[in-house]
Design an enzyme around this catalytic site. Structure first.
Site, PDB file in Angstrom:
ATOM      1  N   TYR A  65       0.527  -1.064   0.005  1.00 55.91           N
ATOM      2  CA  TYR A  65      -0.045   0.046   0.314  1.00 55.91           C
ATOM      3  C   TYR A  65       0.944   1.442   0.281  1.00 55.91           C
ATOM      4  CZ  TYR A  65      -3.413   3.713   0.957  1.00 55.91           C
ATOM      5  OH  TYR A  65      -4.375   4.798   1.207  1.00 55.91           O
ATOM      6  N   GLN A 109      -9.786  10.637  10.340  1.00 56.56           N
ATOM      7  CA  GLN A 109     -10.979  10.586   8.378  1.00 56.56           C
ATOM      8  C   GLN A 109     -12.032  10.742   9.656  1.00 56.56           C
ATOM      9  OE1 GLN A 109     -10.846   6.547   7.864  1.00 56.56           O
ATOM     10  NE2 GLN A 109     -10.866   7.312   5.443  1.00 56.56           N
ATOM     11  N   ASP A 147     -12.786  10.695  -0.892  1.00 55.42           N
ATOM     12  CA  ASP A 147     -11.123  11.070  -1.975  1.00 55.42           C
ATOM     13  C   ASP A 147     -11.234  12.057  -2.705  1.00 55.42           C
ATOM     14  OD1 ASP A 147     -10.868   9.218  -0.057  1.00 55.42           O
ATOM     15  OD2 ASP A 147      -9.155   7.527  -0.357  1.00 55.42           O
ATOM     16  N   GLU A 160     -16.382  -2.897  -2.331  1.00 60.38           N
ATOM     17  CA  GLU A 160     -16.529  -1.392  -2.337  1.00 60.38           C
ATOM     18  C   GLU A 160     -17.498  -0.676  -2.846  1.00 60.38           C
ATOM     19  OE1 GLU A 160     -12.727   0.229  -3.241  1.00 60.38           O
ATOM     20  OE2 GLU A 160     -12.719   1.713  -1.367  1.00 60.38           O
TER      21      GLU A 160
HETATM   22  C1  9WN Z   1      -7.263   6.497   1.254  1.00 58.27           C
HETATM   23  C2  9WN Z   1     -10.341   2.065   3.289  1.00 58.27           C
HETATM   24  C3  9WN Z   1     -10.095   3.638   2.533  1.00 58.27           C
HETATM   25  C4  9WN Z   1     -11.731   4.304   3.154  1.00 58.27           C
HETATM   26  C5  9WN Z   1     -11.885   5.657   2.107  1.00 58.27           C
HETATM   27  C6  9WN Z   1     -11.835   5.335   0.705  1.00 58.27           C
HETATM   28  C7  9WN Z   1     -10.291   5.055   0.746  1.00 58.27           C
HETATM   29  C8  9WN Z   1      -7.813   5.466   1.083  1.00 58.27           C
HETATM   30  C9  9WN Z   1      -7.771   4.732  -0.176  1.00 58.27           C
HETATM   31  O1  9WN Z   1     -10.237   3.338   1.216  1.00 58.27           O
HETATM   32  O2  9WN Z   1      -9.224   5.428   1.160  1.00 58.27           O
HETATM   33  O3  9WN Z   1      -7.101   6.813   2.956  1.00 58.27           O
HETATM   34  O4  9WN Z   1      -6.253   4.495  -0.893  1.00 58.27           O
HETATM   35  O5  9WN Z   1      -7.869   4.850  -1.094  1.00 58.27           O
HETATM   36  O6  9WN Z   1     -11.856   6.275   0.196  1.00 58.27           O
HETATM   37  O7  9WN Z   1     -13.113   6.174   2.859  1.00 58.27           O
HETATM   38  O8  9WN Z   1     -11.747   5.109   4.555  1.00 58.27           O
HETATM   39  O9  9WN Z   1     -11.543   1.430   2.884  1.00 58.27           O
END
Ligand code: 9WN
Length: 459
Positions: free
Chosen positions: A93, A121, A186, A423
């Protein structure tokens, strides 16, 4: 829910078993990753929703989920947006632990690994804690829940106090964010105008990881959007996360209506928890004043043109006018006049949102199909997010809009039983997108399955 109450072999039972399996597979031993490939760490607001779902399987495990997250709370009260899993495959990641920790420990961050990000968040946690306790039935679970509420209450209080001081030095009742990732939505067009003013300076090259986990790059943010995200991370690291300095100098500073509305609902839950555990009157008074302040702040964000509530860009000193689902935020915080409630519910069901004629399912898309920034396959720019539908359902139900709420629940469950625990979903075709076994989608499914109408009056 009593899973056992579902008829064996029924569609509802199959769905419940499927949801439980997603949560089980993502269980890392006391905490739950957001998903297997795309998000192998613990995310803050995901944890809240996951706990709500887990409560229907095991109240003690749900409590542990939230308490585990709060073990990584910063000394200034902030709850970090990601707790990095040291056992996740290296470079799975980006930006990961090594990227955030390369600034050296931030003064308020926990001094030892696991590392966390320096962002936060939306504060759904108190709402989740309250719901976990409400699910508890029987002496044993109820005593687990009581102990849990006593343990988590002071942590929640510090978290909310942080948001209402460092993130709201003006006392507006509205929470400021430093990064679109803090909004949880995001790459929503909500942030386009504010992000366009962020000038990316020199920074080390980086390699994105998210594109390796999805089939189509259109599902994820663009290269320029990502550059700006990483530049904002650099700015936060350079400021060593000094909140006052960030408030003065950071290039992205926006009052977020969705986070602010969730905070009001969370403060209502916190007030109930405070009463249940016999917290001091002074603390209860403080929380009560936060609720009033938040509702006042949100009422000033109403926009006559769109009929929605707008975020406010503190750097450009102007509201951010877009048509996204975040504009319904005050449904979550409540306290609306009957006329305003009616107009928001009508707009939500209208052609601008869930009533758009081309939608596969009548569910609110993250961005209105009539908005210029709408893109049907792209993350927060159009797709339907079950977790947002859950928030709206929960809020409508609390506002006495039982029919509108039930409609959302029924259609959302249909979508998930047909297409799985994705998702997010393409709104016109219904195609599941992003991560296909997302923990919070499974979790809200369990809560929906447990909520057969007529609805009991749950907070
Ligand atoms: C960055 C985990 C997260 C959610 C967010 C979603 C996405 C992350 C990414 O995934 O964000 O935090 O890497 O895109 O936008 O709402 O908490 O599910």
């Amino acid at each position: 829910m009593s899973l056992s109450a579902e008829k064996p072999g029924s569609a509802a039972e199959d769905l419940a078993l499927g949801a439980a399996a997603v949560l089980r597979d993502n269980d890392m031993g006391g905490w739950t990753r957001a998903s297997e490939d795309l998000y192998p760490h613990q995310w803050s607001w995901d944890t809240g929703f996951i706990a709500i779902g887990l409560a229907h399987l095991n109240v003690g495990r749900a409590a542990r989920e939230l308490l585990g997250l709060f073990e990584h709370q910063w000394s200034n009260g902030k709850v970090p947006h990601i707790v990095f899993n040291p056992a996740a495959p290296p470079h799975s990641y980006f930006p990961g632990a090594e990227h955030w920790s390369s600034a050296g420990a931030f003064p308020n961050a926990p001094p030892t690994p696991p590392y966390t990000s320096a962002l936060c968040q939306p504060p759904i946690h108190a709402v989740a804690a309250r719901l976990v306790a409400q699910v508890a039935t029987g002496d044993e679970d109820e005593s687990v829940a009581q102990k849990f509420l006593r343990e988590i209450y002071p942590k929640l209080l510090r978290w909310h106090r942080y948001l209402l001081t460092d993130r709201d030095p003006e006392g507006s009742g509205l929470v400021a964010i430093y990064h679109p990732w803090e909004s949880g939505t995001d790459n929503s067009p909500r942030w386009d105008a504010a992000m366009a003013n962020v000038e990316v300076g020199a920074m080390p090259s980086y390699e994105r990881r998210d594109l390796q986990h999805v089939e189509d790059p259109e599902e994820r943010p663009t290269g320029l959007e990502y550059d700006r995200y990483i530049w904002l991370v650099e700015s936060i690291k350079n400021a060593r996360c000094d909140e006052k300095l960030l408030y003065e100098t950071h290039p992205f500073l926006v009052k977020d209506v969705l986070a602010s509305a969730i905070l009001v609902a969370a403060n209502e839950a916190l007030l109930e928890i405070a009463t249940m555990i016999g917290a001091p009157a002074s603390e209860r008074g403080e929380v009560r004043s936060w609720i009033e302040q938040g509702q006042r702040g949100l009422s000033g964000c109403y926009d006559e043109v769109t009929g929605l509530y707008l975020d406010f860009d503190l750097r450009a000193n102007q509201p951010l006018r877009t048509r996204t689902v975040a504009g319904f935020a005050p449904l979550i915080s409540g306290g609306l006049s009957p006329e305003r409630l009616r107009s928001l519910v009508a707009l939500l069901g209208s052609e601008t949102f869930a009533g758009h004629p081309k939608l596969r399912k009548s569910l609110p898309p993250s961005t209105s199909p009539s908005a210029p920034g709408f893109r049907p396959r792209s993350y927060w720019r159009g797709p339907v997010w079950p977790v947002i539908t859950w928030l709206l359902w929960w809020s409508l139900r609390r506002s006495g809009e039982a029919a509108a709420a039930e409609n959302l629940r029924r259609v959302a469950l249909d979508q998930i039983s047909e297409e799985g625990f994705a998702e997010y979903f393409e709104p016109f075709t219904g195609e599941p997108l992003g991560s296909l076994r997302q923990s919070w989608t499974a979790a809200v499914t369990l809560d929906w399955l447990a909520a057969e109408p007529p609805y009991s009056k749950r907070a």
